[in-house]
Design an enzyme around this catalytic site. Structure first.
Site: not given
Ligand code: SAH
Length: 396
Positions: A227, A249, A340
């Site tokens: 990522f 990614d 997150c």
């Protein structure tokens, strides 16, 4: 001014200095007020408590500007809040002199729904609250006043959360002249920032200190950065002397910027870098099957759980990447793993990682608990604002 009257008992959160008033806490609104206008927040018995901006379409019906009901919400207020947010950062050890820094972090800086990220001489503003929308011009003026060396203020108010506030997307130059390219220096690494098309306001400033840690840790290591977006952790690993860095990614545009960033840092040993456009979930399995092993595996996925409703599915996704990501860590190596998602707390995330290790029949140690940098502070009255949590785990 109109009065927003709370239901009985709902004044407690306001007294604890939580800046949000949810729709279900509101008994009624007395008087006329337009969407985004300022109301006086009152307890059920009529005691004035605060002044807030109102948002008729959002579940967060009002956000508090001032916890003193007698103090005005005016130009001077915004000027002071912005100036204060800028001033303390300019003196804070890890922030002073940074060219990429978050200047205003919404509620935690007393400015609900207002984000300002600074990239060199360009400030990028994002507004996500109907109340703040009305003060755009004043905020821009305050920003220019507080930062005399800015050359442009650009708006990136295109976050999906604006829909809940009944606000249309707004993107474009608000003040000044844009330079041809926008870039920052971060602990000796240069990054080009895509302010017009990048994620959020263009860059993940919240990981600055953690990227620095990777730079300090990377010497001689074989690193897998999943990522990777525009290569934040990857470039710092190269700068720190990593033996090899894989950057993964699924977004081709992100990887184009990563390559731009490699070119911007010509002194780095870019021959040690391998860039892969791939889905991380299937990639991890593929590399395992191929017998790959790394000294440091970084997992910094997007927000899998944007709200509580997404938590069960998100936990399965976190479990998956951590379970397989760990298997790619050679004994004695590190896993640096993040969430997150606001809906998953620190303890919960840590428990999930522990379960993955146990399932892999591995012991490990938490070497560091990681979070966003000081420019993303957490309001004391709203600790759930701590969205980024990370663990550096050493695995036996
Ligand atoms: N670590 C980065 C920020 C990561 S943002 C930094 O410090 O700058 C999350 C990234 O995950 C985005 O670039 C997005 O394109 C990518 N992504 C999302 N889902 C993915 C998937 N299934 N496989 C690979 N990449 C994915």
């Amino acid at each position: 001014m109109a009065d927003l009257i709370l239901k009985p008992g709902k004044e407690r959160a306001v007294k604890a200095r939580h800046p949000w008033i949810f729709a279900q806490s509101v008994a009624k609104v007395v008087g006329r007020v337009e969407n985004g206008g300022t109301v006086r927040v009152c307890a059920h018995d009529g005691t004035p408590l605060a002044r807030a901006g109102i948002s008729f379409t959002s579940g967060i019906r009002a956000r508090i500007w001032r916890f003193d009901p007698d103090q005005p919400v005016d130009h001077a207020f915004f000027r002071r809040q912005v100036a204060q947010a800028v001033a303390w950062r300019a003196r804070y050890p890890t922030l002073a002199g940074q060219s990429g820094v978050r200047l205003v972090h919404g509620e935690a800086d007393g400015l609900p729904g207002v984000i300002v990220d600074r990239y060199g001489s360009v400030a990028v503003l994002q507004i996500t609250f109907a109340g703040a929308e009305r003060w755009r011009d004043v905020i821009v003026e305050a920003l220019v006043r507080a930062c005399p060396d800015l050359c442009a203020v650009y708006e990136r108010s295109d976050s999906e959360v604006r829909q809940r506030e009944g606000l249309a997307p707004r993107v474009g130059l608000l003040w000044g002249t844009l330079p041809e390219t926008v870039s920052i220096d971060e602990y000796g690494v240069r990054f080009a920032v895509d302010i017009a098309g990048g994620h959020k306001t263009g860059f993940y400033l919240d990981q600055r200190e953690n990227r620095r840690l990777v730079q300090q840790l990377a010497s001689g290591l074989r690193v897998l950065n999943t990522f990777c977006y525009t290569g934040g952790f990857s470039l710092h690993a190269l700068k720190g002397g990593a033996q090899e860095v894989w950057s993964v990614d699924s977004s081709a545009p992100a990887l184009t910027w990563l390559k731009k960033n490699l070119a911007l840092n010509a002194a780095l040993p870019t021959d040690r870098s391998r860039v892969l456009e791939a889905d991380v979930f299937s990639g991890l399995r593929e590399w395992l099957q191929a017998g790959e092993q790394f000294d440091l595996v970084i997992l910094d996925p997007p927000k899998f759980a944007p709200s509580a409703a997404h938590v069960p599915k998100a936990k399965r996704a976190y479990r998956d990447i951590n379970l397989f990501g760990m298997r790619l860590v050679r004994p004695g190596g590190y896993l640096m793993t993040y969430s997150c998602s606001g809906g998953i707390g620190v303890e919960e995330f840590q428990a999930l990682i522990a379960t993955c290790a146990a399932e892999n029949r591995r012991s490990g140690q938490i070497v560091a608990r990681l979070s966003a940098g000081a420019d993303h502070p957490i309001g004391l009255g709203a600790p759930e604002g701590e969205y980024l949590k990370g663990l550096l785990v050493r695995l036996d």
